[in-house]
Design a protein around this motif. Structure first.
Motif, mmCIF file in Angstrom:
data_model
loop_
_atom_site.group_PDB
_atom_site.id
_atom_site.type_symbol
_atom_site.label_atom_id
_atom_site.label_comp_id
_atom_site.label_asym_id
_atom_site.label_seq_id
_atom_site.Cartn_x
_atom_site.Cartn_y
_atom_site.Cartn_z
ATOM 1 N N MET A 61 30.731 -79.193 -39.885
ATOM 2 C CA MET A 61 30.039 -80.179 -38.904
ATOM 3 C C MET A 61 29.268 -79.254 -37.727
ATOM 4 O O MET A 61 29.734 -78.514 -37.105
ATOM 5 N N ASP A 62 27.949 -79.848 -37.520
ATOM 6 C CA ASP A 62 27.052 -79.046 -36.627
ATOM 7 C C ASP A 62 27.615 -79.472 -35.206
ATOM 8 O O ASP A 62 28.208 -80.487 -34.945
ATOM 9 N N LYS A 63 26.980 -78.905 -33.988
ATOM 10 C CA LYS A 63 27.309 -79.174 -32.817
ATOM 11 C C LYS A 63 26.786 -80.674 -32.397
ATOM 12 O O LYS A 63 27.661 -81.282 -31.901
ATOM 13 N N LEU A 64 25.862 -81.170 -32.883
ATOM 14 C CA LEU A 64 25.268 -82.337 -32.960
ATOM 15 C C LEU A 64 26.164 -83.668 -33.306
ATOM 16 O O LEU A 64 26.688 -84.513 -32.683
ATOM 17 N N GLN A 65 26.780 -83.304 -34.594
ATOM 18 C CA GLN A 65 27.407 -84.251 -35.182
ATOM 19 C C GLN A 65 28.911 -84.213 -34.579
ATOM 20 O O GLN A 65 29.634 -84.978 -34.347
ATOM 21 N N LYS A 66 29.396 -83.083 -34.227
ATOM 22 C CA LYS A 66 30.733 -82.758 -33.305
ATOM 23 C C LYS A 66 30.613 -83.693 -32.004
ATOM 24 O O LYS A 66 31.445 -84.277 -31.707
ATOM 25 N N PHE A 93 28.378 -86.105 -31.401
ATOM 26 C CA PHE A 93 28.323 -87.327 -31.519
ATOM 27 C C PHE A 93 29.969 -87.974 -31.815
ATOM 28 O O PHE A 93 30.469 -89.106 -31.431
ATOM 29 N N ALA A 94 30.635 -87.285 -32.701
ATOM 30 C CA ALA A 94 31.807 -87.684 -33.119
ATOM 31 C C ALA A 94 33.070 -87.895 -31.687
ATOM 32 O O ALA A 94 33.829 -88.797 -31.777
ATOM 33 N N ASP A 146 31.811 -90.935 -29.719
ATOM 34 C CA ASP A 146 32.200 -92.162 -30.252
ATOM 35 C C ASP A 146 33.627 -92.219 -30.153
ATOM 36 O O ASP A 146 34.078 -93.374 -29.739
ATOM 37 N N TYR A 206 21.229 -95.463 -29.346
ATOM 38 C CA TYR A 206 20.806 -94.414 -30.194
ATOM 39 C C TYR A 206 19.784 -95.096 -31.340
ATOM 40 O O TYR A 206 18.615 -94.461 -31.562
ATOM 41 N N GLU A 216 16.753 -83.457 -29.459
ATOM 42 C CA GLU A 216 18.384 -83.465 -29.688
ATOM 43 C C GLU A 216 18.810 -83.771 -28.521
ATOM 44 O O GLU A 216 19.834 -84.576 -28.318
ATOM 45 N N ARG A 228 23.658 -91.429 -26.845
ATOM 46 C CA ARG A 228 25.305 -91.694 -27.402
ATOM 47 C C ARG A 228 26.094 -91.597 -26.300
ATOM 48 O O ARG A 228 27.271 -91.824 -26.462
#
Length: 192
Positions: free
Chosen positions: A1-6, A8-9, A12, A40, A52, A59
């Motif tokens: 998982m990249d930084k952006l997805q981390k 977001f997780a 969230d 978003y 980004e 978010r």
């Protein structure tokens, strides 16, 4: 998982702790989680190539809002403004903490925090994009509830204030939203 997805997780997961819920299209959501996702989505509708930093700010714009209730501040405009100011600082700080956990460097975090804090709103295209999206989330998902709580005079004032915060892309998008008859009439009165 990249930084952006981390990130977001993490955002969230934090917003899914909101004890307040809302129902949209028959599904119950933690309120701030729902609004973060919709903010978003509006960013992507308004600017499909959004940076980004803007995506991260969208978010986390109101992350953990329930932790500082409005009723912990005095009634009236001064109390409201102090609450909003303290909330913005909290959102920026919490977003920064979670972004650090996701692996973002301090200078990038500061850029996202600048957007969350709405610095140079009319001069910075990314901050204005965020403001447009925030106003659209309000008009699409929250305005109808305001209609039930306030006088027409107050609602017209709210619409005018909201409209003044937006730039042309926000205005154009707002005019495409489906409104109730009452909301449509109030918009007509407010916008002349």
């Amino acid at each position: 998982m990249d930084k952006l997805q981390k990130a977001f997780a993490l955002f969230d997961a934090y917003n899914q702790q909101d004890p307040f819920t809302l129902v949209w299209d028959g599904v119950t959501y933690p309120s701030e989680y729902f609004y973060a996702i919709e903010l978003y989505n509006w960013i992507l509708k308004l600017e499909p190539q959004a940076s980004e930093a803007v995506l991260l700010a969208s978010r986390s714009q109101h992350i953990g809002r329930w932790t500082i209730p409005r009723n912990t501040y005095p009634d009236g405009k001064a109390g409201y403004l102090n609450w909003r100011s303290d909330l913005s600082k909290f959102h920026a700080q919490k977003a920064g903490e979670l972004m650090l956990q996701a692996g973002y460097p301090d200078d990038f975090i500061a850029d996202v925090q600048r957007i969350i804090l709405k610095q140079k709103i009319k001069l910075d295209a990314e901050v204005q994009l965020m403001e447009n999206a925030l106003c659209l989330v309000f008009l699409q998902f929250q305005f109808q509830n305001f209609i039930q709580k306030h006088t027409d005079e107050k609602l017209i004032h709210i619409i005018k204030k909201t409209w003044n915060k937006m730039s042309q892309p926000g205005h154009s998008a707002a005019l495409t939203l489906p409104y109730s008859e009452k909301a449509d009439a109030l918009l007509g009165q407010a916008l002349g």
